[in-house]
Design an enzyme around this catalytic site. Structure first.
Site, mmCIF file in Angstrom:
data_model
loop_
_atom_site.group_PDB
_atom_site.id
_atom_site.type_symbol
_atom_site.label_atom_id
_atom_site.label_comp_id
_atom_site.label_asym_id
_atom_site.label_seq_id
_atom_site.Cartn_x
_atom_site.Cartn_y
_atom_site.Cartn_z
ATOM 1 N N ASN A 224 0.855 -1.112 -0.073
ATOM 2 C CA ASN A 224 -0.001 0.070 -0.031
ATOM 3 C C ASN A 224 0.792 1.222 -0.050
ATOM 4 O OD1 ASN A 224 0.569 0.549 2.915
ATOM 5 N ND2 ASN A 224 -0.429 -1.291 3.157
ATOM 6 N N ASP A 293 -4.522 -6.070 5.204
ATOM 7 C CA ASP A 293 -5.546 -6.848 5.940
ATOM 8 C C ASP A 293 -5.439 -8.497 5.297
ATOM 9 O OD1 ASP A 293 -6.628 -5.095 7.624
ATOM 10 O OD2 ASP A 293 -7.487 -3.958 5.691
ATOM 11 N N LYS A 303 7.530 -17.419 -10.453
ATOM 12 C CA LYS A 303 6.701 -16.510 -11.002
ATOM 13 C C LYS A 303 5.509 -16.803 -11.934
ATOM 14 C CE LYS A 303 7.148 -12.455 -14.375
ATOM 15 N NZ LYS A 303 7.604 -11.773 -15.460
ATOM 16 N N PRO A 321 -3.289 -11.586 10.598
ATOM 17 C CA PRO A 321 -3.611 -11.466 12.002
ATOM 18 C C PRO A 321 -3.589 -9.745 12.360
ATOM 19 C CG PRO A 321 -0.947 -11.988 11.511
ATOM 20 C CD PRO A 321 -2.029 -12.161 10.440
ATOM 21 N N ASP A 322 -4.643 -9.310 13.114
ATOM 22 C CA ASP A 322 -4.588 -7.924 13.712
ATOM 23 C C ASP A 322 -3.428 -7.635 14.845
ATOM 24 O OD1 ASP A 322 -5.279 -5.570 14.697
ATOM 25 O OD2 ASP A 322 -7.289 -5.531 13.727
ATOM 26 N N PHE A 343 -3.542 3.802 15.099
ATOM 27 C CA PHE A 343 -3.924 4.642 14.205
ATOM 28 C C PHE A 343 -5.122 4.243 13.342
ATOM 29 C CE2 PHE A 343 -0.668 8.299 13.405
ATOM 30 C CZ PHE A 343 -0.194 8.136 14.741
ATOM 31 N N LYS A 357 -13.449 2.272 15.297
ATOM 32 C CA LYS A 357 -12.210 1.459 15.214
ATOM 33 C C LYS A 357 -11.436 1.690 16.885
ATOM 34 C CE LYS A 357 -10.019 1.223 11.395
ATOM 35 N NZ LYS A 357 -9.521 1.709 10.332
ATOM 36 N N LYS A 361 -11.009 -2.085 18.352
ATOM 37 C CA LYS A 361 -9.436 -2.537 18.569
ATOM 38 C C LYS A 361 -9.189 -2.591 20.222
ATOM 39 C CE LYS A 361 -7.925 -2.163 14.293
ATOM 40 N NZ LYS A 361 -7.046 -2.827 13.485
HETATM 41 N N1 CTP Z 1 -3.262 -2.960 12.619
HETATM 42 C C1 CTP Z 1 -2.694 -3.998 12.798
HETATM 43 N N2 CTP Z 1 -2.853 -5.274 12.273
HETATM 44 C C2 CTP Z 1 -3.633 -5.435 11.088
HETATM 45 C C3 CTP Z 1 -4.318 -4.130 10.523
HETATM 46 C C4 CTP Z 1 -4.245 -3.012 11.385
HETATM 47 O O1 CTP Z 1 -1.796 -3.910 13.728
HETATM 48 N N3 CTP Z 1 -3.524 -6.542 10.407
HETATM 49 C C5 CTP Z 1 -3.231 -1.826 12.973
HETATM 50 C C6 CTP Z 1 -2.673 -0.574 12.455
HETATM 51 O O2 CTP Z 1 -1.417 -0.295 12.758
HETATM 52 C C7 CTP Z 1 -3.480 0.592 13.073
HETATM 53 C C8 CTP Z 1 -4.799 0.202 13.287
HETATM 54 O O3 CTP Z 1 -4.662 -1.147 13.483
HETATM 55 O O4 CTP Z 1 -2.739 0.958 13.967
HETATM 56 C C9 CTP Z 1 -6.053 0.270 12.259
HETATM 57 O O5 CTP Z 1 -5.357 0.154 11.137
HETATM 58 P P1 CTP Z 1 -6.304 0.214 9.674
HETATM 59 O O6 CTP Z 1 -5.733 -0.385 8.551
HETATM 60 O O7 CTP Z 1 -6.718 1.759 9.670
HETATM 61 O O8 CTP Z 1 -7.768 -0.434 9.961
HETATM 62 P P2 CTP Z 1 -8.082 -1.983 9.864
HETATM 63 O O9 CTP Z 1 -8.039 -2.846 11.038
HETATM 64 O O10 CTP Z 1 -7.298 -2.551 8.631
HETATM 65 O O11 CTP Z 1 -9.482 -1.794 9.295
HETATM 66 P P3 CTP Z 1 -10.473 -1.185 8.013
HETATM 67 O O12 CTP Z 1 -9.784 -2.166 7.189
HETATM 68 O O13 CTP Z 1 -11.680 -1.726 8.639
HETATM 69 O O14 CTP Z 1 -10.222 0.187 8.103
#
Ligand code: CTP
Length: 416
Positions: A224, A293, A303, A321-322, A343, A357, A361
């Site tokens: 990204n 995500d 390839k 994983p989140d 963030f 969020k 979280k």
């Molecule tokens: N984050 C994380 N691990 C992930 C996704 C997100 O640690 N797999 C953390 C990011 O570093 C940030 C926060 O979660 O601090 C929110 O990330 P963001 O990408 O804005 O949100 P998402 O959890 O991806 O939710 P959405 O896609 O619904 O916006």
């Protein structure tokens, strides 16, 4: 002479209003001190250059006067001072004294408290409680390793000087090793940190930054637009505030902030592993990384080739994983031993998304920003969302915002 451009945040730099005595002693690294002087002024400082006789063998006072826009001092008998006490006047005006380069001989002089020339005299005469003395050594690697230099360094530190360390690499003498003077930009970063409020001493801050890269095959992947700049700025601000800082960075081309331990990762799973390895030592966790995500369910070993049929490959995805949510649910985070900051990069409806969020979280503080308006830029604006409500940090450079955010976190830590 060409003009010096203002810094990112406008007319005021990180050293605005600061007066620095820049001392030069004898060493080939004096050529770097010209650039150092320029960078200090670019950051808003006024600079008074003081040179030893040996320094004047390497670079002229004319060069340093032109860059600092002030006459250079070199003698304790300088008749320009009405009271004839340049050592008192120069050291009383200073917010810091930076000796760069500091030769082995000059360190020995400082250790002995010598005062038979202006620079060592004014170091001895400085009000030590108020005016820090920073030393940037520069010498041949054998001189650097010599027990006499080691002894002198230890004594200088014990006497209250700040030893800034050295770089490593090719030396003017043709040898390779430790002992090069640090680069001017590194010295400026150290000086800014030294003059910053030390509000996070004793804290260990773990920061994630940048994008992740999820491989499709050996040459392609999903990533990204995150540049990592905000996370790097936060790591730097935390270190300036005196914290121990570990920065887990996705694939970005940014220099590591001074004094920060960096761990490079590529994918979300690598990021999770690195965080798990370091989070137990942390007291604050700040998740700025734009973690993907989803990742391809399996990365192809080779390839993926077009087969000429016009068929596109079918990619299946699995969820990553989140990292933040996992850390925020840990025992230490729930007991308050670890303070978690998330963030949110959104593209619309920032307040509602950020509030949702934060709840999802399970973090005490969530920082919202509009992703497309900030990715890759040097400035940003932030929205702080906590249990009390919503507060905006107006548009400024990411470094200025990072310092404001660190102050906000410190205030919340202190209020617990
Ligand atoms: N984050 C994380 N691990 C992930 C996704 C997100 O640690 N797999 C953390 C990011 O570093 C940030 C926060 O979660 O601090 C929110 O990330 P963001 O990408 O804005 O949100 P998402 O959890 O991806 O939710 P959405 O896609 O619904 O916006």
């Amino acid at each position: 002479m060409d003009t010096i451009e203002p810094t990112v945040q406008g007319a005021r730099g990180d050293l605005a209003g600061r007066h620095i005595v820049l001392g030069l002693t004898g060493g080939i690294a004096c050529y770097k001190s010209a650039e150092l002087c320029r960078l200090l002024i670019k950051q808003g400082a006024s600079v008074q250059v003081v040179m030893t006789e040996a320094a004047e063998r390497f670079i002229t006072a004319v060069t340093m006067q032109a860059l600092s826009n002030r006459p250079v001092y070199g003698s304790q008998w300088d008749a320009r001072e009405p009271n004839n006490m340049p050592h008192i006047n120069l050291s009383r005006e200073a917010d810091a004294i930076l000796i760069a380069p500091c030769s082995a001989d000059f360190m020995a002089r400082l250790v002995q408290g010598r005062s038979d020339e202006l620079l060592s005299l004014l170091c001895l005469a400085r009000p030590a409680q108020r005016v820090p003395l920073l030393i940037a050594p520069a010498m041949n690697r054998e001189m650097w390793l010599h027990p006499a230099t080691r002894r002198n360094m230890a004594q200088l530190a014990a006497d209250g000087a700040v030893l800034l360390g050295v770089g490593s690499g090719e030396q003017a003498c043709g040898e390779t090793g430790d002992g090069r003077m640090l680069e001017p930009a590194e010295l400026v970063e150290d000086l800014i940190a030294q003059l910053s409020p030390r509000t996070l001493v004793g804290q260990h801050v773990l920061v994630t930054a940048g994008p992740t890269f999820e491989a499709i095959d050996p040459v392609r992947g999903i990533t990204n637009l995150s540049s990592g700049k905000m996370g790097f700025a936060i790591a730097r601000a935390a270190r300036e505030a005196g914290a121990q800082v570990t920065l887990v960075a996705g694939p970005v081309h940014l220099p590591t902030p001074r004094g920060v331990t960096r761990v490079d990762v590529r994918s979300a799973r690598e990021l999770l592993l690195a965080v798990e390895r370091h989070v137990d030592a942390a007291t604050v966790f700040i998740a700025t990384a734009a973690v993907a995500d989803w990742r391809p369910a399996s990365a192809a070993a080779h390839k993926i080739k077009k087969d000429g049929s016009g068929q596109v490959p079918a990619l299946a995805f699995v969820e990553n994983p989140d990292v933040l949510a996992r850390v925020a649910q840990s025992e230490r985070a729930r007991s308050g031993a670890l303070y978690c900051v998330g963030f949110a990069a959104e593209s619309e409806d920032l307040v509602a998304h950020a509030q949702a969020k934060r709840a999802r979280k399970g973090v005490p503080l969530l920082v919202g920003n509009i992703g497309p308006a900030t990715f890759g830029r040097d400035d940003n604006q932030l929205l702080l969302v906590d249990a009390v409500g919503v507060r905006e940090l107006p548009r400024a450079s990411k470094q200025v915002l990072a310092r404001q955010l660190i102050a906000e976190i410190q205030a919340r830590l202190a209020a617990r």
